[in-house]
Motif scaffolding. Sequence first.
Motif, short mmCIF file in Angstrom:
data_model
loop_
_atom_site.label_atom_id
_atom_site.label_comp_id
_atom_site.label_asym_id
_atom_site.label_seq_id
_atom_site.Cartn_x
_atom_site.Cartn_y
_atom_site.Cartn_z
N SER A 186 -22.14 -10.19 -33.32
CA SER A 186 -22.10 -11.23 -31.87
C SER A 186 -20.96 -10.31 -31.11
O SER A 186 -20.12 -9.81 -31.54
N TYR A 187 -21.05 -10.75 -29.78
CA TYR A 187 -20.13 -10.35 -28.88
C TYR A 187 -19.92 -11.42 -27.72
O TYR A 187 -20.95 -11.89 -27.34
N LYS A 188 -18.58 -11.67 -27.38
CA LYS A 188 -18.31 -12.41 -26.48
C LYS A 188 -17.77 -11.86 -25.24
O LYS A 188 -16.86 -11.15 -24.99
N LEU A 189 -18.60 -11.76 -23.97
CA LEU A 189 -18.23 -11.06 -22.66
C LEU A 189 -17.23 -11.85 -22.14
O LEU A 189 -16.83 -12.93 -21.92
N ARG A 190 -16.11 -11.17 -21.50
CA ARG A 190 -14.78 -11.64 -20.79
C ARG A 190 -14.94 -11.31 -19.55
O ARG A 190 -15.85 -10.41 -18.93
N ALA A 191 -14.22 -11.95 -18.56
CA ALA A 191 -13.83 -11.66 -17.12
C ALA A 191 -13.43 -10.16 -17.14
O ALA A 191 -12.67 -9.65 -17.97
N MET A 192 -13.54 -9.95 -15.94
CA MET A 192 -12.78 -8.40 -15.73
C MET A 192 -11.46 -8.66 -15.29
O MET A 192 -11.04 -9.65 -14.55
N THR A 193 -10.79 -7.60 -15.44
CA THR A 193 -9.05 -7.42 -15.12
C THR A 193 -9.31 -7.12 -13.81
O THR A 193 -10.28 -6.83 -13.04
N GLY A 194 -7.82 -7.24 -13.13
CA GLY A 194 -7.84 -6.78 -11.55
C GLY A 194 -8.14 -5.56 -11.42
O GLY A 194 -8.69 -5.04 -10.36
N ALA A 195 -7.74 -4.70 -12.29
CA ALA A 195 -7.98 -3.11 -12.01
C ALA A 195 -9.42 -2.83 -12.35
O ALA A 195 -10.03 -1.93 -11.45
N GLU A 196 -10.24 -3.65 -13.21
CA GLU A 196 -11.65 -3.35 -13.46
C GLU A 196 -12.48 -3.92 -12.13
O GLU A 196 -13.51 -3.37 -11.84
N VAL A 197 -11.82 -4.94 -11.37
CA VAL A 197 -12.60 -5.68 -10.28
C VAL A 197 -12.48 -4.58 -9.23
O VAL A 197 -13.48 -4.11 -8.55
N VAL A 198 -11.27 -3.66 -9.08
CA VAL A 198 -11.13 -2.99 -8.02
C VAL A 198 -12.32 -1.59 -8.28
O VAL A 198 -12.83 -1.19 -7.35
N TYR A 199 -12.04 -1.11 -9.52
CA TYR A 199 -13.17 -0.12 -10.02
C TYR A 199 -14.36 -0.57 -9.77
O TYR A 199 -15.43 0.09 -9.40
N TYR A 200 -14.98 -1.79 -9.96
CA TYR A 200 -16.33 -2.43 -10.02
C TYR A 200 -16.80 -2.28 -8.64
O TYR A 200 -17.97 -2.05 -8.22
N ILE A 201 -16.05 -2.93 -7.67
CA ILE A 201 -16.13 -2.92 -6.29
C ILE A 201 -16.67 -1.42 -5.66
O ILE A 201 -17.41 -1.41 -5.12
N ASN A 202 -15.79 -0.53 -5.92
CA ASN A 202 -15.96 0.96 -5.37
C ASN A 202 -16.99 1.64 -5.96
O ASN A 202 -17.90 2.23 -5.36
N HIS A 203 -17.51 1.16 -7.30
CA HIS A 203 -18.47 1.85 -8.08
C HIS A 203 -19.71 1.11 -7.27
O HIS A 203 -20.65 2.02 -7.04
N ARG A 204 -19.91 -0.18 -7.06
CA ARG A 204 -21.21 -0.65 -6.48
C ARG A 204 -21.51 0.10 -5.02
O ARG A 204 -22.47 0.32 -4.82
N LEU A 205 -20.28 0.31 -4.41
CA LEU A 205 -20.56 0.86 -3.11
C LEU A 205 -20.79 2.21 -3.16
O LEU A 205 -21.79 2.61 -2.26
N GLN A 206 -20.53 2.89 -4.08
CA GLN A 206 -21.02 4.41 -4.02
C GLN A 206 -22.31 4.52 -4.58
O GLN A 206 -22.93 5.43 -4.18
N VAL A 207 -22.78 3.55 -5.72
CA VAL A 207 -24.21 3.25 -5.87
C VAL A 207 -25.02 3.17 -4.84
O VAL A 207 -26.31 3.78 -4.67
N ALA A 208 -24.66 2.42 -3.70
CA ALA A 208 -25.30 1.88 -2.65
C ALA A 208 -25.35 3.01 -1.56
O ALA A 208 -25.80 2.83 -0.51
N GLY A 209 -24.66 4.04 -1.84
CA GLY A 209 -24.53 5.17 -0.78
C GLY A 209 -23.47 5.40 0.08
O GLY A 209 -23.28 6.16 0.89
N PHE A 210 -22.36 4.58 -0.30
CA PHE A 210 -21.26 4.61 0.74
C PHE A 210 -20.61 5.71 0.08
O PHE A 210 -20.02 6.06 -0.91
N ASN A 211 -20.23 6.56 1.40
CA ASN A 211 -19.44 8.02 0.88
C ASN A 211 -18.01 8.17 1.94
O ASN A 211 -17.64 9.36 2.10
N ARG A 212 -17.39 6.91 2.43
CA ARG A 212 -16.36 7.25 3.38
C ARG A 212 -15.19 6.68 2.62
O ARG A 212 -15.04 6.04 1.30
N PRO A 213 -13.94 6.66 3.26
CA PRO A 213 -12.71 6.14 2.50
C PRO A 213 -13.01 4.58 2.04
O PRO A 213 -13.70 4.00 2.86
#
Length: 300
Positions: A186-213
Motif C-alpha cells: 500500500s502507499y499513501k500519496l502526500r501533498a506536494m512541498t513548496g519546492a515541488e509545487v514550483v517545479y510542478y508548475i514549470n514542468h506543466r508549462l514546459q510540456v504545454a510548449g512554453f519556452n520563455r522565462p
Amino acid sequence: MYLSFFNLSEMPFTLTPNTQFFCALEPHHEAMQVLTTAIEMGEGFIKVTGEVGTGKTLLCRKLLNQLEPDYIVAYLPNSYLSPEELRWAIAVELGMDVDKALDQQALGQLINHHLLDLQEDNERVVLLIDEAQCLSWETLEALRLFTNLETESEKLIQVVLFGQPELDEKLANNKVRQLRQRISFSYKLRAMTGAEVVYYINHRLQVAGFNRPPLFNNSMGLKIARASRGIPRLVNILCHKALLQAYGEGLNTITNRHIQLAIKDTEDCAKYRTGQYWSYSALMFSVLVIAAIWVWRQWL
C-alpha cells in the motif's frame, strides 16, 4: 483561449488527468514503483490512498499506459457497484461475450474459466478500481472472493484499489478484516512541498510548449503552494485563473495581484487564506496589546 497569447500548444492546467503532464515528483514516483513492483510480484491486493485532488486518477491512468502488453487490464472508474454489477463489469472489461440471462453463480464460473484460460496463455489480469472508498461492504466481500481464484503458484487476478482516506477507514472495520489482511502493498500519496509545487508548475508549462522565462517565479509558486496546501488539483485551478486574469488584462506576465485574485476566487483556497489571515491578525493584535501595556508601564 489564452494559448496563442502565451505561446502554448495546449492547456497546461486542465483538470483532466492527462498522462502527458505526469510529473514524477517523489510521492508519485514512489507510488509508481510500489505499484509496478507489487504487480510484477503477483500480489493479490494493492492499495493507494490520498486526499482529494492529490493525483490518484492520473496515477491510475499512468499505470494503465505503463503495463506490459502481456497484461490484460480491467479498469472500473465507477465503484458504485453492487456485487452483481461488479461481476458483469469485470466480464465486460475482460471482453467476455456472455448471455445476460445468466444467473450470478453461472457468471462467476464463466469468469473463473476465462481467467484460467488467460493464465494458460501466460496472460495476467489486473483489475484497477478508482474511487474505491465508495465500494459497499457486500461488493468488497465479492471482490475478496475473486482473489481466491488462483493456481498453485499464482493469483488469477490482481486488484489495485485507488481511494480517498475514507477507504483506509472502511478497511479498518472488522467486517473486512479478511480482505485487509490480503493487502500486501500500500502507499499513501502526500501533498506536494513548496519546492515541488514550483517545479510542478514549470514542468506543466514546459510540456504545454512554453519556452520563455518562467511565468510564475519562486515567490508566486510558494504562495500558490500555501493556498493550495500542495494539492495538485488546486494548484492547477489557481494557475489557470491567474493566466486568465493576465490574459484578460492583456499582460503577458503574471503578477502577485493575479495570484491573490485567483486565490480569492477559489472557495477552498479562499477559506484557507481567510483562516490564515485571521490567525495572523489575532497574533499581531496580541503583540500590539502586549507592546502597549509595556509602554504604559514604562511611562508610569
